[in-house]
Design a protein around this motif. Structure first.
Motif, PDB file in Angstrom:
ATOM      1  N   ALA A 171       0.838  -1.204   0.000  1.00 25.86           N
ATOM      2  CA  ALA A 171       0.000   0.000   0.000  1.00 25.86           C
ATOM      3  C   ALA A 171       0.866   1.245   0.000  1.00 25.86           C
ATOM      4  O   ALA A 171       0.597   2.219  -0.736  1.00 25.86           O
ATOM      5  N   MET A 172       1.927   1.245   0.816  1.00 28.80           N
ATOM      6  CA  MET A 172       2.817   2.405   0.867  1.00 28.80           C
ATOM      7  C   MET A 172       3.547   2.591  -0.458  1.00 28.80           C
ATOM      8  O   MET A 172       3.680   3.715  -0.960  1.00 28.80           O
ATOM      9  N   PHE A 173       4.000   1.481  -1.030  1.00 32.03           N
ATOM     10  CA  PHE A 173       4.679   1.546  -2.328  1.00 32.03           C
ATOM     11  C   PHE A 173       3.730   2.100  -3.393  1.00 32.03           C
ATOM     12  O   PHE A 173       4.107   2.969  -4.186  1.00 32.03           O
ATOM     13  N   ALA A 174       2.505   1.596  -3.393  1.00 24.96           N
ATOM     14  CA  ALA A 174       1.519   2.045  -4.388  1.00 24.96           C
ATOM     15  C   ALA A 174       1.209   3.528  -4.212  1.00 24.96           C
ATOM     16  O   ALA A 174       1.047   4.257  -5.209  1.00 24.96           O
ATOM     17  N   PHE A 175       1.136   3.978  -2.963  1.00 20.16           N
ATOM     18  CA  PHE A 175       0.847   5.397  -2.728  1.00 20.16           C
ATOM     19  C   PHE A 175       1.894   6.285  -3.383  1.00 20.16           C
ATOM     20  O   PHE A 175       1.566   7.237  -4.106  1.00 20.16           O
ATOM     21  N   PHE A 176       3.169   5.998  -3.120  1.00 19.76           N
ATOM     22  CA  PHE A 176       4.220   6.859  -3.666  1.00 19.76           C
ATOM     23  C   PHE A 176       4.333   6.721  -5.181  1.00 19.76           C
ATOM     24  O   PHE A 176       4.692   7.687  -5.865  1.00 19.76           O
ATOM     25  N   MET A 177       4.000   5.557  -5.714  1.00 23.65           N
ATOM     26  CA  MET A 177       4.003   5.402  -7.169  1.00 23.65           C
ATOM     27  C   MET A 177       2.937   6.287  -7.810  1.00 23.65           C
ATOM     28  O   MET A 177       3.141   6.829  -8.898  1.00 23.65           O
ATOM     29  N   THR A 178       1.806   6.436  -7.128  1.00 20.24           N
ATOM     30  CA  THR A 178       0.720   7.258  -7.686  1.00 20.24           C
ATOM     31  C   THR A 178       0.988   8.759  -7.547  1.00 20.24           C
ATOM     32  O   THR A 178       0.226   9.564  -8.071  1.00 20.24           O
ATOM     33  N   GLN A 179       2.050   9.106  -6.837  1.00 22.11           N
ATOM     34  CA  GLN A 179       2.377  10.527  -6.653  1.00 22.11           C
ATOM     35  C   GLN A 179       3.443  11.004  -7.640  1.00 22.11           C
ATOM     36  O   GLN A 179       4.035  12.066  -7.450  1.00 22.11           O
ATOM     37  N   ALA A 180       3.672  10.239  -8.687  1.00 23.27           N
ATOM     38  CA  ALA A 180       4.722  10.579  -9.654  1.00 23.27           C
ATOM     39  C   ALA A 180       4.523  11.974 -10.243  1.00 23.27           C
ATOM     40  O   ALA A 180       5.489  12.723 -10.462  1.00 23.27           O
ATOM     41  N   ARG A 181       3.273  12.347 -10.497  1.00 16.71           N
ATOM     42  CA  ARG A 181       3.017  13.666 -11.086  1.00 16.71           C
ATOM     43  C   ARG A 181       3.424  14.798 -10.150  1.00 16.71           C
ATOM     44  O   ARG A 181       3.884  15.847 -10.589  1.00 16.71           O
ATOM     45  N   VAL A 182       3.228  14.575  -8.845  1.00 10.84           N
ATOM     46  CA  VAL A 182       3.643  15.593  -7.875  1.00 10.84           C
ATOM     47  C   VAL A 182       5.154  15.744  -7.899  1.00 10.84           C
ATOM     48  O   VAL A 182       5.683  16.865  -7.922  1.00 10.84           O
ATOM     49  N   PHE A 183       5.870  14.617  -7.919  1.00  7.34           N
ATOM     50  CA  PHE A 183       7.329  14.667  -7.945  1.00  7.34           C
ATOM     51  C   PHE A 183       7.836  15.354  -9.209  1.00  7.34           C
ATOM     52  O   PHE A 183       8.810  16.102  -9.173  1.00  7.34           O
ATOM     53  N   GLN A 184       7.164  15.101 -10.324  1.00  5.06           N
ATOM     54  CA  GLN A 184       7.577  15.711 -11.588  1.00  5.06           C
ATOM     55  C   GLN A 184       7.252  17.201 -11.627  1.00  5.06           C
ATOM     56  O   GLN A 184       8.066  18.026 -12.053  1.00  5.06           O
ATOM     57  N   ALA A 185       6.046  17.538 -11.187  1.00  4.50           N
ATOM     58  CA  ALA A 185       5.597  18.935 -11.297  1.00  4.50           C
ATOM     59  C   ALA A 185       6.305  19.866 -10.324  1.00  4.50           C
ATOM     60  O   ALA A 185       6.491  21.059 -10.621  1.00  4.50           O
ATOM     61  N   TYR A 186       6.719  19.337  -9.161  1.00  5.64           N
ATOM     62  CA  TYR A 186       7.281  20.204  -8.134  1.00  5.64           C
ATOM     63  C   TYR A 186       8.745  19.877  -7.805  1.00  5.64           C
ATOM     64  O   TYR A 186       9.243  20.288  -6.764  1.00  5.64           O
ATOM     65  N   ALA A 187       9.408  19.163  -8.717  1.00  2.00           N
ATOM     66  CA  ALA A 187      10.828  18.889  -8.498  1.00  2.00           C
ATOM     67  C   ALA A 187      11.606  20.192  -8.504  1.00  2.00           C
ATOM     68  O   ALA A 187      11.302  21.125  -9.264  1.00  2.00           O
ATOM     69  N   LEU A 188      12.601  20.278  -7.647  1.00  2.00           N
ATOM     70  CA  LEU A 188      13.432  21.475  -7.597  1.00  2.00           C
ATOM     71  C   LEU A 188      14.257  21.596  -8.880  1.00  2.00           C
ATOM     72  O   LEU A 188      14.729  20.588  -9.402  1.00  2.00           O
ATOM     73  N   PRO A 189      14.432  22.810  -9.375  1.00  2.23           N
ATOM     74  CA  PRO A 189      15.225  22.999 -10.605  1.00  2.23           C
ATOM     75  C   PRO A 189      16.610  22.386 -10.522  1.00  2.23           C
ATOM     76  O   PRO A 189      17.097  21.795 -11.466  1.00  2.23           O
ATOM     77  N   ASP A 190      17.245  22.493  -9.352  1.00  2.00           N
ATOM     78  CA  ASP A 190      18.586  21.923  -9.187  1.00  2.00           C
ATOM     79  C   ASP A 190      18.573  20.425  -9.395  1.00  2.00           C
ATOM     80  O   ASP A 190      19.489  19.839  -9.941  1.00  2.00           O
ATOM     81  N   ALA A 191      17.461  19.765  -8.915  1.00  2.00           N
ATOM     82  CA  ALA A 191      17.369  18.318  -9.065  1.00  2.00           C
ATOM     83  C   ALA A 191      17.272  17.948 -10.535  1.00  2.00           C
ATOM     84  O   ALA A 191      17.871  16.992 -11.003  1.00  2.00           O
ATOM     85  N   ASP A 192      16.486  18.748 -11.305  1.00  2.00           N
ATOM     86  CA  ASP A 192      16.347  18.471 -12.730  1.00  2.00           C
ATOM     87  C   ASP A 192      17.692  18.624 -13.437  1.00  2.00           C
ATOM     88  O   ASP A 192      18.045  17.868 -14.323  1.00  2.00           O
ATOM     89  N   GLU A 193      18.468  19.670 -13.037  1.00  2.00           N
ATOM     90  CA  GLU A 193      19.736  19.903 -13.675  1.00  2.00           C
ATOM     91  C   GLU A 193      20.715  18.782 -13.385  1.00  2.00           C
ATOM     92  O   GLU A 193      21.480  18.349 -14.240  1.00  2.00           O
ATOM     93  N   ASP A 194      20.671  18.274 -12.108  1.00  2.00           N
ATOM     94  CA  ASP A 194      21.575  17.190 -11.742  1.00  2.00           C
ATOM     95  C   ASP A 194      21.275  15.950 -12.534  1.00  2.00           C
ATOM     96  O   ASP A 194      22.159  15.213 -12.945  1.00  2.00           O
ATOM     97  N   GLU A 195      19.958  15.683 -12.744  1.00  2.00           N
ATOM     98  CA  GLU A 195      19.562  14.493 -13.474  1.00  2.00           C
ATOM     99  C   GLU A 195      19.955  14.618 -14.942  1.00  2.00           C
ATOM    100  O   GLU A 195      20.254  13.660 -15.613  1.00  2.00           O
ATOM    101  N   GLY A 196      19.926  15.854 -15.452  1.00  2.00           N
ATOM    102  CA  GLY A 196      20.303  16.063 -16.828  1.00  2.00           C
ATOM    103  C   GLY A 196      21.807  16.013 -16.984  1.00  2.00           C
ATOM    104  O   GLY A 196      22.353  15.650 -17.983  1.00  2.00           O
TER     105      GLY A 196
END
Length: 203
Positions: A178-203
């Motif tokens: 249940a906990m795993f499924a909850f965080f999997m369903t929050q992918a849009r939140v992680f994508q929409a509100y990721a910090l710019p620095d995090a995006d740059e690091d991933e790139g």
């Protein structure tokens, strides 16, 4: 503060090993009765008694290896020791079965208090392991608050109305999934509100 790097497999074993050990021990001893100090203890209580030191040892090992454990891990350990100890002391499995309920109610209440103050205590509890903007933290905190209360209600319904076997399966697999499924369903939140620095690091 983030901890020192640790082998992911070892980390997984230390975090979930006690739960797996509890499940295996229960399957092995659930039909047994042990005479200890003149009192009879069924397999569930004996396995619970073994689970407590294993949980303590695994948490201490994580702390020693990484130099850090989260506030959520500390709180979980305290609840395990307290309610597991009560079950063993009073020879009453109900205390341990109530443990997830108490844990999730406390977590949900803590998040709710933070929300009422306009803060995300989730960000504090998990030590900022997920790089999100404040708005994202608030959304995730609100949803997780509701989710924790839902898990607490579900646990109460299952342990009070179902067999011990059913509850053990629920505790071992249901809550984790249940906990795993909850965080999997929050992918849009992680994508929409990721910090710019995090995006740059991933790139």
């Amino acid at each position: 503060m983030a901890g020192k790097p640790i082998n992911p497999t070892l980390k997984l074993v230390l975090e979930y090993g006690p739960l797996v050990a509890f499940f295996a021990g229960y399957l092995l001893l659930r039909d047994e009765v042990f005479l200890i100090g003149g009192s009879e203890y069924d397999g569930f209580i004996v396995v619970t008694a073994g689970f407590i030191p294993i949980m303590i040892a695994s948490t201490l090992a994580l702390w020693r290896l990484t130099g850090h454990i989260s506030k959520m891990q500390v709180g979980t350990l305290v609840i395990v020791v307290l309610f597991g100890g009560l079950s063993v002391w009073f020879n009453d499995e109900r205390f341990f079965k109530m443990k997830p309920t108490i844990l999730y109610v406390l977590l949900g209440a803590a998040l709710a208090i933070g929300l009422m103050r306009g803060q995300s205590y989730l960000k504090v509890m998990i030590d900022e392991l997920m790089p999100l903007q404040d708005a994202g933290w608030m959304i995730l905190t609100r949803r997780l608050c509701y989710f924790f209360f839902a898990l607490a209600v579900t646990n109460e319904l299952i342990w009070r109305t179902q067999s011990t076997d059913t509850w053990v399966y629920f505790k071992t697999f249901g809550l984790s999934l249940a906990m795993f499924a909850f965080f999997m369903t929050q992918a849009r939140v992680f994508q929409a509100y990721a910090l710019p620095d995090a995006d740059e690091d991933e790139g």
